[in-house]
Design a protein around this motif. Structure first.
Motif, short mmCIF file in Angstrom:
data_model
loop_
_atom_site.label_atom_id
_atom_site.label_comp_id
_atom_site.label_asym_id
_atom_site.label_seq_id
_atom_site.Cartn_x
_atom_site.Cartn_y
_atom_site.Cartn_z
N HIS A 1 0.78 -1.26 0.10
CA HIS A 1 -0.01 0.16 -0.06
C HIS A 1 0.98 1.25 -0.06
N GLN A 2 0.42 2.17 -0.77
CA GLN A 2 1.10 3.51 -0.80
C GLN A 2 -0.03 4.74 -0.29
N TYR A 3 -0.10 5.34 0.67
CA TYR A 3 -1.01 6.41 0.99
C TYR A 3 -0.40 7.56 0.98
N THR A 4 -0.73 8.59 0.07
CA THR A 4 0.01 10.09 0.12
C THR A 4 -1.19 11.01 0.89
N PHE A 5 -0.56 11.24 1.97
CA PHE A 5 -1.57 11.98 2.78
C PHE A 5 -1.40 13.53 2.84
N PRO A 6 -2.36 14.36 3.32
CA PRO A 6 -2.11 15.65 3.19
C PRO A 6 -1.49 15.98 4.64
N ALA A 7 -1.33 17.25 4.91
CA ALA A 7 -0.48 17.61 6.14
C ALA A 7 -1.62 17.13 7.27
N ALA A 8 -1.28 16.65 8.34
CA ALA A 8 -2.38 16.09 9.38
C ALA A 8 -1.61 15.85 10.54
N ASP A 9 -2.40 16.53 11.53
CA ASP A 9 -1.92 16.28 13.01
C ASP A 9 -2.35 15.02 13.43
N GLN A 10 -3.63 14.48 12.83
CA GLN A 10 -4.06 13.30 13.27
C GLN A 10 -4.09 12.47 11.75
N ALA A 11 -3.20 11.52 11.63
CA ALA A 11 -3.37 10.83 10.55
C ALA A 11 -3.39 9.22 11.06
N HIS A 12 -4.17 8.44 10.44
CA HIS A 12 -4.49 7.02 10.98
C HIS A 12 -4.23 6.23 9.93
N ILE A 13 -3.67 4.74 10.25
CA ILE A 13 -3.86 3.65 9.35
C ILE A 13 -4.81 2.85 10.05
N ILE A 14 -6.02 2.36 9.65
CA ILE A 14 -6.84 1.44 10.47
C ILE A 14 -6.55 -0.01 9.99
N LYS A 43 -12.75 -11.50 19.46
CA LYS A 43 -13.32 -11.69 18.15
C LYS A 43 -13.80 -10.63 17.32
N GLN A 44 -13.75 -9.56 17.79
CA GLN A 44 -14.07 -8.21 16.98
C GLN A 44 -13.25 -7.07 17.22
N ILE A 45 -12.04 -7.03 16.52
CA ILE A 45 -11.14 -6.35 16.80
C ILE A 45 -11.00 -5.11 15.79
N ARG A 46 -10.79 -3.98 16.06
CA ARG A 46 -10.24 -3.01 15.14
C ARG A 46 -9.31 -2.14 15.60
N MET A 47 -8.18 -2.06 14.90
CA MET A 47 -7.00 -1.39 15.39
C MET A 47 -6.80 -0.05 14.70
N HIS A 48 -5.93 0.88 15.09
CA HIS A 48 -5.45 2.12 14.60
C HIS A 48 -3.92 2.33 15.04
N PHE A 49 -3.39 2.87 14.11
CA PHE A 49 -2.06 3.13 14.06
C PHE A 49 -1.82 4.69 13.74
N ASP A 50 -1.27 5.44 14.52
CA ASP A 50 -1.46 7.02 14.40
C ASP A 50 -0.14 7.81 13.98
N PHE A 51 -0.29 8.83 13.38
CA PHE A 51 0.98 9.36 12.82
C PHE A 51 0.73 10.90 12.91
N HIS A 52 1.62 11.73 12.51
CA HIS A 52 1.69 13.19 12.17
C HIS A 52 2.22 13.09 10.79
N THR A 53 1.47 13.97 9.75
CA THR A 53 1.82 13.71 8.52
C THR A 53 2.29 15.18 7.94
N ARG A 54 3.31 15.30 7.20
CA ARG A 54 3.51 16.54 6.31
C ARG A 54 2.64 16.33 4.94
N GLU A 55 2.30 17.58 4.36
CA GLU A 55 1.79 17.64 3.10
C GLU A 55 2.50 16.47 2.07
N GLY A 56 1.67 15.71 1.42
CA GLY A 56 2.46 15.01 0.52
C GLY A 56 3.04 13.69 0.99
N GLU A 57 3.08 13.57 2.21
CA GLU A 57 3.92 12.67 2.84
C GLU A 57 3.29 11.12 2.55
#
Lengths: 764, 764
Positions: free
Chosen positions: A170-183, A268-282
């Motif tokens: 996967h390759q995700y190009t993020f905007p600048a974001a204080d709260q960026a997540h991969i779920i 049995k029913q798990i959702r996870m999140h991994f959190d980042f701060h992203t720069r524009e275009g990161e």
């Protein structure tokens, strides 16, 4: 500096190569449109996969539950491949998808990037903002072989996907974001329902590596899939939520805050999140490896197949693999025909799927770990569909893989507590879907055609054992009486017919191996189709235990009339192994042609169409149902009459009416490549009416020229003179310079290389 | 004829050998009474196991659900080991049991033979005939080391059990019966509840072999156990019933009759039956092998450990193993003392349990398969209990095994996503039970005593990493403030005290390995016990974050006062690593003696007893709670005062009051052998007050003579002159001919061999 320089340099080099390559004549990937069949009933997926890849990384536009309020939810059927073209939102990108099935499972390990306040619920299509799903538009969507791209509009994230055999990239190009997540959504799945998730186990090994597994019980009853997920940069925090309605016993785990930065999660029913701060275009990249064996196996697959972080290189390598496979047939045709043809070849070369780690380890039907010794282990055997044309196609274009698939079936047989070959198997599970035991057809076809790098004697023994399993679906009474009585089985006629064909294929294999007693015995069994034919009405018909035919009977209905996915009109033609005898039984050639003509031209009342499963109105021509498989050989049956030109006409009509290079271009489920294999054969001008025979029935080629580059190094060329939309009739044929007056060519004639020239005409 | 003759001949030979053997002086098995502790709070089981065996094959008299109507059912606690002596019925015989735990799990794979109409429901104790359970009587019950026998009265079936390390061996002598059944109940389990069974998978491989696995989520959150079950003769039919309240998705499986003679069963709540016709007196034998790895692993274990069908030989081999282990200590004492002693040795040598296949493969904490390289992998680490005396006992009597147990803990550490040593681990799971990180005590004790066939430096690193895991139960604030504030933790005082002791043990290991900075740092941490001592009242007391002591406080209550399984009276004495400093802190020797005297003699009001967990009224002497572990060192603390004779007196009193060779002979949970290890040490005349020290505090031996046969080939003899019930005081001691005036002996003095002579007196 140096570290930075090299990737940039390489990327430029790769882009140059790629753009050069894209303009070269052997860039066949350009004709592959994975989007074909994603609208309505095709049940294909638009995402990224390599040929026969274990990973099918693709967007899911919804994950409708299989049940709602304890009742079957018919909408689930639309989402067999997780994606419907008309949907407005994408829930995420999951790693496993069937291609074209009419029942389903999988959709494992859904990944979704997002920004802003964390939402761990997917939301619903009618209230998209209620969850993490995002709006998307086909305008920003690119679906190529092994590459998929889309803009996730709610988050302004550009999502790109590619894959190796066992790793989704996967390759995700993020905007600048204080709260960026991969779920990572471990609840989501295809054909999901409340209790489908049996168990989930996840470990956050460090700030860039997560491992775990999920066990589900669905179409695959005891299915466990392991993963290893690697991030291109560290997350700064992570967490999860357990959506189980009833919390399992917690004990002393209760003293931990398991929801935040806690590295060991199970439930049995798990959702996870991994959190980042992203720069524009990161760009945040993920590599997500699968294994049926263990998380260690997934890690091994990850490190072996995708050691680096160069997304473009993985994509380029994957598309090169596709070009190599697609290049086995070079056709000269119009753009639309090429798109249909190469997309069909693409869909045909997706299934079965590799099912072992890079070291050959795989989970067997006994849920134990086995090693594939000297072969590649495959799964996803939709044999009721694919024995008809897909595996015969493989005997020409993928003989080594087809033999490995047979080795995989034999391993399944060795592991089977029923001591049976696969019926419909996937991921170390038999799901018993549909009827018959069509592994034997695939094996017999390979034996008869001499494609046997496996032990053919053992394979034949497995076929015989399977065909003698008395407790399997009426087989005991079939053996005793020669047919399955209608009292004991709702699809007694079609199953009897399928058994008879399967028995014939066993007979052919036995004959080839010189086991003449077996040949004779199974040849006798292969005539059992006669026992369900009612001469008084001229149709196959359910027969009762006392020998009489069932009174109430409707030859047009597919509903509880003794047939599966077909009516008596279609199924009465299902004696692929002896059309001549069938024609005799049905009153001779003239009457038979009338039956065929009527089939293609009659008006099927709507109420009967409504009963016809798995297909759109487009998937039917008259009463001929191309969208389901039992009639796939029917157009070729004119070849056994005095009017073979009608085969040529009908085949060209079916090619035109049933296949289009558009999202809604498939009139029925692609069924793991069987619909596509029909197109490939028919486009080339021949078709395997009875796998297990070495003959291909000749039709009407739909290209100007085709060259088959065979694995044995030889080429078989099909040249078409005077091709044209109206020139569908074959005036004459010349094989290697000699006139060909037969209505078939043999497997050997193809595999020896050479040239077949068709001379076309607008008149028959 | 020949086949018949040989077993009969062998059986006669074996019986002769056995009866001769039983009369010989080294038949120590005769003193083992596994029934001790099966009544009330001992939580031991009476069934068959070999030393440290993976299989504990034992009758379950009930399987009370953990929850009823969504609420905790306190009765479940009685059934921690599956058996309660007062019960009138046996539900069946299952293969895994904890010995003496105060929480529980396991009870896997319950087997029950029956005759007559098939019942697949266990029934209830108040309506025994409602299910397959059977009445039994202690009159027909025989419980020996590795042998259990009972008559199942409802069916007139004689049940006999024995075991190898990984295989349970059943022998059922049936009456003549047209309907004879062996039931395999895959629902049953200890501390069971509705959702505990996560998945069950079974294959009937042929008419004498069944394989499968069960995954449960209980105390062990993700626990999977595989089995292979072999019958001595073929069943003629079989079947199963799925008791799942909600049927999982069935799909095309619905076309089979899965309940009868169908070889592949999966679901959440399965009970199976295998049916026979039996002649009068006919024996049906079962071998039931376990594996944590796979069914193949279970088969390997089965074929390696129990290749034949000779029940008596397996029993004899198992009892020979026990005689070998029990023979490590030969004691001269009265029959009751011998029964107490050897049963304690038996209970001490049950845990931890072997946890790997015969080829060294085992399931790790990451649920992956690992190989134990150069050691035997163990599980069942009840370390809060067993670090006190059981592992120190192993350093004397089982040094090789103790080192392997430490290797197993280090493997756990390597696999732990928290990077922590085990707290309470079982079956590839950490259950986090109790408090502290007492692995470090076990490791330090072995390092200090020089029992280090493992890498001691790596082991110390693991101890340090564990002790620095800031997010573990108050450890961060403990490191920062020197105590755990009462606001953040309900057991803040006892945990602070335990951390302080654990830190001291790390210091000792560091010192031994010459890592003096670590030594100094952890010695400082080990003084943190001072921070929870309130000099104004003379007790350990919960302290708030601001440094003040918690106002509301009751020194007699165990209920929410800051301690786990103890009150301030007992826990204020928990500075095992520095009794002299403790005494000083508490006001000097005289005042300390007063505290100790009061502890043993005061009258504890009933309301406080009611709060005391895990023990019967017998398990308490005054306010001294022997039935729980935190006071196990207390009687020896008089040795640091001017009245060491009171240690001698108290120890003998505790031995007499707290241990009897009767079903109700244990006053509290045996706790995986810790209660038993206390008896063994104290009976021999010494006790490890502070594991991690090389000193054993001297008490009052309760035997006439004992010889410890050490693994290094040396013998250490304890000779007691003038032994007698009233002669509990030690007049003088002579070690290897030299007067011993210290109140301790060292580990080296024991391990070097030699003789310690106690001269006893009725007066102090």
């Amino acid at each position: 500096m140096r570290q930075l320089f090299i990737p940039v340099f390489l990327a430029v080099l790769i882009l140059c190569q790629y753009s050069l390559f894209a303009q070269s004549s052997d860039n066949l990937v350009q004709y592959v449109r994975p989007i074909i069949g994603t609208q309505r009933m095709g049940h294909t997926y638009p995402g990224a996969t390599v040929p026969f890849g274990m990973v099918q990384l693709s967007p899911d536009t919804d994950t409708i539950p299989y049940e709602q309020n304890g009742k079957y939810n018919p909408d689930v059927y639309k989402y067999c491949a997780g994606y419907q073209y008309d949907d407005k939102t994408i829930v995420g990108f999951s790693h496993t998808h069937f291609s074209g099935t009419g029942h389903s499972d999988l959709g494992d390990f859904l990944i979704m990037p997002s920004t802003g306040d964390l939402k761990l619920n997917p939301g619903t299509a009618d209230k998209p903002r209620s969850g993490f799903r995002s709006a998307f538009s086909h305008a920003t969507e690119v679906a190529e072989a092994d590459y998929y791209k889309v803009k996730l509009e709610d988050y302004n994230i550009l999502a790109e996907l590619t894959a190796t055999t066992r790793v989704g990239f996967h390759q995700y190009t993020f905007p600048a974001a204080d709260q960026a997540h991969i779920i990572l959504d471990l609840v989501s799945g295809i054909y999901n329902y409340e209790d489908k998730n049996v168990w989930t186990f996840v470990r956050v090994e460090n700030d860039t590596l997560v491992t775990g597994y999920r066990q589900t019980s669905g179409w695959g009853r005891t299915r466990t899939l392991y993963f290893a997920m690697s991030f291109s940069r560290p997350f700064y925090q992570y967490g999860n939520k357990n959506y189980s309605k009833k919390e399992v016993y917690r004990g002393f785990w209760g003293k931990f805050d398991q929801a935040h930065n806690f590295p060991e999660i199970a439930g049995k029913q798990i959702r996870m999140h991994f959190d980042f701060h992203t720069r524009e275009g990161e760009k945040i990249k993920l590599k997500f490896a699968l294994s049926s064996v263990s998380t260690d196996g997934a890690l091994l697959n990850l490190r072996t197949e995708a050691p680096g972080w160069d997304f473009e290189k993985v994509r380029q390598d994957g598309q090169a693999l596709w070009n190599k496979e697609l290049g086995k047939v070079l056709v000269d045709a119009g753009k639309e025909e090429k798109e249909n043809f190469y997309t069909s070849l693409y869909h045909a070369f997706i299934n079965p799927t590799v099912y072992m780690d890079v070291d050959g380890s795989y989970r067997g039907l006994d849920q134990g770990i086995h090693k594939a010794d000297g072969f590649t282990n495959y799964t996803t055997f939709s044999l009721w569909d694919t024995h008809r044309a897909l595996h015969p196609l493989f005997n020409i274009l993928q003989p080594r893989r087809n033999a490995d698939m047979i080795q995989s079936m034999l391993a399944h047989y060795d592991q089977s507590p029923q001591h049976m070959l696969p019926v419909w198997s996937n991921s170390a599970n038999e799901n018993w879907c549909m009827s018959g035991y069509h592994s034997v057809s695939v094996i017999a076809d390979a034996i008869v055609k001499g494609n046997t790098p496996f032990d053919p004697g053992k394979a034949l023994d497995a076929c015989i054992a399977t065909s003698q399993h008395r407790s399997f679906e009426g087989l005991g009474v079939y053996i005793d009486k020669g047919y399955i009585p209608a009292e004991s089985n709702g699809v007694s006629v079609s199953t009897t017919l399928e058994y008879a064909y399967d028995d014939w294929s066993i007979a052919q294999a036995a004959k080839k191996l010189g086991r003449m007693d077996t040949y004779a015995a199974y040849l006798r069994r292969s005539e059992n189709y006669r026992n369900v034919y009612d001469p008084s009405i001229g149709y196959m018909r359910p027969r009762l235990s006392d020998g009489s035919f069932k009174q109430s009977f409707d030859v047009l209905s597919t509903n509880d009339q003794g047939f599966i996915e077909g009516n008596a009109w279609n199924y009465s033609l299902y004696v692929p192994h002896d059309p001549a005898a069938l024609i005799g039984m049905m009153g001779g050639k003239k009457r038979f042609v009338q039956h065929l003509d009527s089939l293609f031209t009659m008006e099927l009342p709507d109420r009967f169409f409504a009963e016809t499963e798995d297909i759109t109105r487009d998937g039917i021509i008259g009463n001929y149902v191309h969208g389901n498989e039992p009639s796939h050989h029917v157009a070729y049956l004119y070849n056994w009459t005095d009017q073979p030109w009608k085969t040529q006409e009908r085949v060209r009509m079916i090619l035109q009416k049933q296949y289009r290079p558009t999202p809604d271009g498939l009139g029925g489920n692609d069924d793991c490549g069987q619909m596509s294999a029909w197109l490939i054969f028919s486009t080339l001008g021949f078709y395997p009416v009875a796998p297990g025979s070495d003959q291909y029935s000749l039709g009407s080629p739909a290209i100007r020229n085709a060259v088959l580059h065979l694995e044995n190094g030889k080429d078989f060329t099909i040249e078409v003179q005077d091709q044209g939309d109206k020139n569908v009739y074959v005036r004459k044929m010349v094989l290697n310079g000699q006139p060909l007056t037969r209505r078939y060519i043999t497997h050997a004639e193809i595999m020896n290389g050479g040239k077949l020239v068709f001379y076309m005409s607008a008149k028959h």
